[in-house]
Design a protein around this motif. Structure first.
Motif, PDB file in Angstrom:
ATOM      1  N   ASN A 127      12.177 149.154  66.857  1.00  0.00           N
ATOM      2  CA  ASN A 127      10.844 148.804  67.404  1.00  0.00           C
ATOM      3  C   ASN A 127      10.154 149.185  65.888  1.00  0.00           C
ATOM      4  OD1 ASN A 127      11.716 149.880  70.152  1.00  0.00           O
ATOM      5  ND2 ASN A 127      10.376 148.525  70.308  1.00  0.00           N
ATOM      6  N   VAL A 128       8.971 148.287  66.023  1.00  0.00           N
ATOM      7  CA  VAL A 128       7.978 148.773  64.813  1.00  0.00           C
ATOM      8  C   VAL A 128       7.063 149.941  65.097  1.00  0.00           C
ATOM      9  CG1 VAL A 128       6.238 147.786  63.143  1.00  0.00           C
ATOM     10  CG2 VAL A 128       8.274 146.361  63.838  1.00  0.00           C
ATOM     11  N   ILE A 129       7.228 150.819  64.264  1.00  0.00           N
ATOM     12  CA  ILE A 129       6.325 152.031  64.797  1.00  0.00           C
ATOM     13  C   ILE A 129       5.245 152.189  63.806  1.00  0.00           C
ATOM     14  CG2 ILE A 129       8.078 153.298  66.070  1.00  0.00           C
ATOM     15  CD1 ILE A 129       8.430 155.082  63.651  1.00  0.00           C
ATOM     16  N   ALA A 130       5.296 151.394  62.626  1.00  0.00           N
ATOM     17  CA  ALA A 130       4.073 151.551  61.725  1.00  0.00           C
ATOM     18  C   ALA A 130       4.222 150.272  60.607  1.00  0.00           C
ATOM     19  CB  ALA A 130       4.182 152.717  60.920  1.00  0.00           C
ATOM     20  N   LEU A 131       3.012 149.847  60.214  1.00  0.00           N
ATOM     21  CA  LEU A 131       3.103 148.598  59.174  1.00  0.00           C
ATOM     22  C   LEU A 131       2.100 149.258  58.093  1.00  0.00           C
ATOM     23  CD1 LEU A 131       3.052 145.514  61.457  1.00  0.00           C
ATOM     24  CD2 LEU A 131       4.761 146.024  60.119  1.00  0.00           C
ATOM     25  N   ALA A 132       2.329 148.924  56.771  1.00  0.00           N
ATOM     26  CA  ALA A 132       1.286 149.414  55.775  1.00  0.00           C
ATOM     27  C   ALA A 132       1.303 148.276  54.738  1.00  0.00           C
ATOM     28  CB  ALA A 132       1.646 150.587  55.338  1.00  0.00           C
ATOM     29  N   SER A 133       0.205 148.056  54.190  1.00  0.00           N
ATOM     30  CA  SER A 133      -0.049 147.214  53.039  1.00  0.00           C
ATOM     31  C   SER A 133       0.457 147.925  51.873  1.00  0.00           C
ATOM     32  CB  SER A 133      -1.240 146.773  52.829  1.00  0.00           C
ATOM     33  OG  SER A 133      -2.042 147.774  52.401  1.00  0.00           O
ATOM     34  N   GLN A 134       1.091 147.287  50.808  1.00  0.00           N
ATOM     35  CA  GLN A 134       1.754 147.959  49.586  1.00  0.00           C
ATOM     36  C   GLN A 134       0.591 148.769  48.873  1.00  0.00           C
ATOM     37  OE1 GLN A 134       4.166 145.985  46.845  1.00  0.00           O
ATOM     38  NE2 GLN A 134       5.303 145.393  48.424  1.00  0.00           N
ATOM     39  N   SER A 135      -0.691 148.540  49.075  1.00  0.00           N
ATOM     40  CA  SER A 135      -1.792 149.174  48.445  1.00  0.00           C
ATOM     41  C   SER A 135      -2.073 150.463  49.112  1.00  0.00           C
ATOM     42  CB  SER A 135      -3.115 148.307  48.278  1.00  0.00           C
ATOM     43  OG  SER A 135      -3.553 148.192  49.873  1.00  0.00           O
ATOM     44  N   ALA A 136      -1.722 150.637  50.326  1.00  0.00           N
ATOM     45  CA  ALA A 136      -1.755 151.883  51.288  1.00  0.00           C
ATOM     46  C   ALA A 136      -0.801 152.726  50.934  1.00  0.00           C
ATOM     47  CB  ALA A 136      -2.195 151.446  52.592  1.00  0.00           C
ATOM     48  N   VAL A 137       0.529 152.621  50.276  1.00  0.00           N
ATOM     49  CA  VAL A 137       1.490 153.218  50.127  1.00  0.00           C
ATOM     50  C   VAL A 137       1.829 153.473  48.698  1.00  0.00           C
ATOM     51  CG1 VAL A 137       4.005 153.386  50.442  1.00  0.00           C
ATOM     52  CG2 VAL A 137       2.828 152.046  52.046  1.00  0.00           C
ATOM     53  N   SER A 235      -5.185 141.557  67.059  1.00  0.00           N
ATOM     54  CA  SER A 235      -6.503 141.668  66.533  1.00  0.00           C
ATOM     55  C   SER A 235      -7.559 140.588  67.115  1.00  0.00           C
ATOM     56  CB  SER A 235      -6.182 141.355  64.879  1.00  0.00           C
ATOM     57  OG  SER A 235      -7.435 141.303  64.209  1.00  0.00           O
ATOM     58  N   GLU A 236      -8.829 141.042  66.773  1.00  0.00           N
ATOM     59  CA  GLU A 236     -10.002 140.113  66.950  1.00  0.00           C
ATOM     60  C   GLU A 236     -10.018 139.143  66.179  1.00  0.00           C
ATOM     61  OE1 GLU A 236     -13.573 142.008  66.743  1.00  0.00           O
ATOM     62  OE2 GLU A 236     -13.259 143.498  68.560  1.00  0.00           O
ATOM     63  N   LYS A 237      -9.277 139.062  64.955  1.00  0.00           N
ATOM     64  CA  LYS A 237      -9.215 137.868  63.904  1.00  0.00           C
ATOM     65  C   LYS A 237      -7.746 137.685  63.870  1.00  0.00           C
ATOM     66  CE  LYS A 237     -13.192 139.221  61.316  1.00  0.00           C
ATOM     67  NZ  LYS A 237     -13.771 139.446  60.040  1.00  0.00           N
ATOM     68  N   ASN A 238      -7.524 136.528  63.354  1.00  0.00           N
ATOM     69  CA  ASN A 238      -6.082 136.116  63.108  1.00  0.00           C
ATOM     70  C   ASN A 238      -5.334 137.141  62.156  1.00  0.00           C
ATOM     71  OD1 ASN A 238      -5.491 133.414  64.621  1.00  0.00           O
ATOM     72  ND2 ASN A 238      -7.293 132.736  63.339  1.00  0.00           N
ATOM     73  N   ILE A 239      -4.048 137.343  62.528  1.00  0.00           N
ATOM     74  CA  ILE A 239      -3.241 138.351  61.782  1.00  0.00           C
ATOM     75  C   ILE A 239      -2.358 137.490  60.875  1.00  0.00           C
ATOM     76  CG2 ILE A 239      -1.172 140.067  62.144  1.00  0.00           C
ATOM     77  CD1 ILE A 239      -2.102 140.223  65.015  1.00  0.00           C
ATOM     78  N   ARG A 240      -2.555 138.279  59.583  1.00  0.00           N
ATOM     79  CA  ARG A 240      -1.619 137.741  58.346  1.00  0.00           C
ATOM     80  C   ARG A 240      -0.950 138.839  57.942  1.00  0.00           C
ATOM     81  NH1 ARG A 240      -1.167 136.664  53.202  1.00  0.00           N
ATOM     82  NH2 ARG A 240       0.048 134.736  52.579  1.00  0.00           N
ATOM     83  N   LEU A 241       0.171 138.920  57.843  1.00  0.00           N
ATOM     84  CA  LEU A 241       0.964 140.134  57.224  1.00  0.00           C
ATOM     85  C   LEU A 241       1.679 139.334  55.924  1.00  0.00           C
ATOM     86  CD1 LEU A 241       2.411 141.927  60.483  1.00  0.00           C
ATOM     87  CD2 LEU A 241       0.328 142.447  59.066  1.00  0.00           C
ATOM     88  N   PRO A 242       1.298 139.576  54.754  1.00  0.00           N
ATOM     89  CA  PRO A 242       2.071 138.912  53.674  1.00  0.00           C
ATOM     90  C   PRO A 242       3.529 139.639  53.397  1.00  0.00           C
ATOM     91  CG  PRO A 242       0.470 140.621  52.910  1.00  0.00           C
ATOM     92  CD  PRO A 242       0.281 140.400  54.464  1.00  0.00           C
ATOM     93  N   ALA A 243       4.253 138.906  52.704  1.00  0.00           N
ATOM     94  CA  ALA A 243       5.595 139.607  52.426  1.00  0.00           C
ATOM     95  C   ALA A 243       5.187 140.461  51.456  1.00  0.00           C
ATOM     96  CB  ALA A 243       6.220 138.049  51.419  1.00  0.00           C
ATOM     97  N   GLY A 244       6.153 141.448  51.658  1.00  0.00           N
ATOM     98  CA  GLY A 244       6.013 142.773  51.000  1.00  0.00           C
ATOM     99  C   GLY A 244       5.545 143.726  51.820  1.00  0.00           C
ATOM    100  N   THR A 245       4.924 143.531  52.861  1.00  0.00           N
ATOM    101  CA  THR A 245       4.375 144.621  53.965  1.00  0.00           C
ATOM    102  C   THR A 245       5.347 145.520  54.126  1.00  0.00           C
ATOM    103  OG1 THR A 245       2.856 143.037  54.827  1.00  0.00           O
ATOM    104  CG2 THR A 245       3.474 144.918  56.252  1.00  0.00           C
ATOM    105  N   VAL A 246       5.158 146.759  54.253  1.00  0.00           N
ATOM    106  CA  VAL A 246       6.099 148.034  54.252  1.00  0.00           C
ATOM    107  C   VAL A 246       6.015 148.142  55.763  1.00  0.00           C
ATOM    108  CG1 VAL A 246       6.655 150.363  53.666  1.00  0.00           C
ATOM    109  CG2 VAL A 246       5.481 148.908  51.888  1.00  0.00           C
TER     110      VAL A 246
END
Length: 260
Positions: A127-137, A235-246
């Motif tokens: 299960n995915v329990i967290a997602l983070a952009s690289q700028s947040a890590v 999300s209220e808007k469309n979701i886009r998770l780019p490659a490299g998402t942690v």
């Protein structure tokens, strides 16, 4: 890296459902190294559960992704003593709903298959329990403080009365702390962009994180008992998770294949 390798790399990162398990396995040799592509896991307080970090190899988008697409996530996790470690996780997209008037976008993932380094398939629940952009890590080195002896040995310490042991003959005090290395320790931490600079806010270790960081408006829905194997983003808007998402993954129910 030559032109052929760059072309192959672009093809690999730009596709999801068209990649077979064998192709995905052989493609790992040409995947680029990343700051957050260092695989790390830790045991959870719950028996049989392991928390791992990984990196999303291809983008996920509620406008372009389709139900039935697969994303192969590189992993390094040992199943058990003497067993081949897991090399990849097979993440299947179960449902995709683009945002529309009065309707939130939705992306449902299910990771119930793993591929061992020996290419055997293993049943697993992830299960995915967290997602983070690289700028947040971020990664931070903690350097231990060097404590200087406030009472250095002097020649007078060796002066003893007849029959008394000298300072050099005294039994030194030992402690479990003596076994801790004095080298620096690397910590991977995650912070919410909105509160990163707020007073009193503390960032947390990546493997302790829950939720979504760095993607405004995206929510990781609470786990549903009726479909506990699925991870759902909305999300209220469309979701886009780019490659490299942690990604922070909860891995459990791993069963090693029977040896013939």
């Amino acid at each position: 890296m030559n032109t052929k390798q760059l072309t192959l790399l672009a093809l690999l990162l730009g596709t999801t459902s068209s990649i077979s398990r064998a192709q995905a396995y052989s493609a790992q040799a040409v995947d680029p190294s990343s700051l957050f592509a260092l695989f790390h896991c830790k045991d959870n307080a719950q028996p049989g559960v392991t928390i791992c970090r990984a990196v999303l190899p291809a983008s996920l988008d509620t406008k372009r992704s389709k139900a039935g697409d697969h994303v192969f996530i590189k992993m390094a996790l040992t199943v058990g003593p003497g067993e081949q470690p897991i090399a990849m996780l097979d993440a299947a997209i179960i449902d995709v709903q683009p945002a529309a008037r009065g309707r939130r976008s939705l992306l449902r993932l299910r990771i119930n298959s793993a591929i061992g380094k020996d290419r055997h398939e293993l049943p697993v629940q992830v299960n995915v329990i967290a997602l983070a952009s690289q700028s947040a890590v971020t990664e931070r080195w903690d350097v231990p403080v060097i404590i200087v002896d406030g009472f250095p040995r002097t020649p007078e310490d060796e002066q003893r009365l007849p029959g008394e042991r000298k300072f050099s003959e005294d039994q030194r005090h030992t402690s479990p702390l003596d076994t801790i290395p004095n080298g620096p320790v690397l910590h991977t931490i995650v912070c919410d962009k909105k509160v990163k600079k707020a007073a009193g806010t503390t960032c947390m270790d990546l493997l302790d994180a829950h939720g979504v960081y760095g993607y405004k408006g995206v929510i990781l829905e609470p786990r549903d008992d009726a479909s506990s194997a699925d991870s759902v983003l909305s999300s209220e808007k469309n979701i886009r998770l780019p490659a490299g998402t942690v990604m922070v993954l909860e891995v459990k129910n791993i069963h090693a294949p029977r040896k013939s």
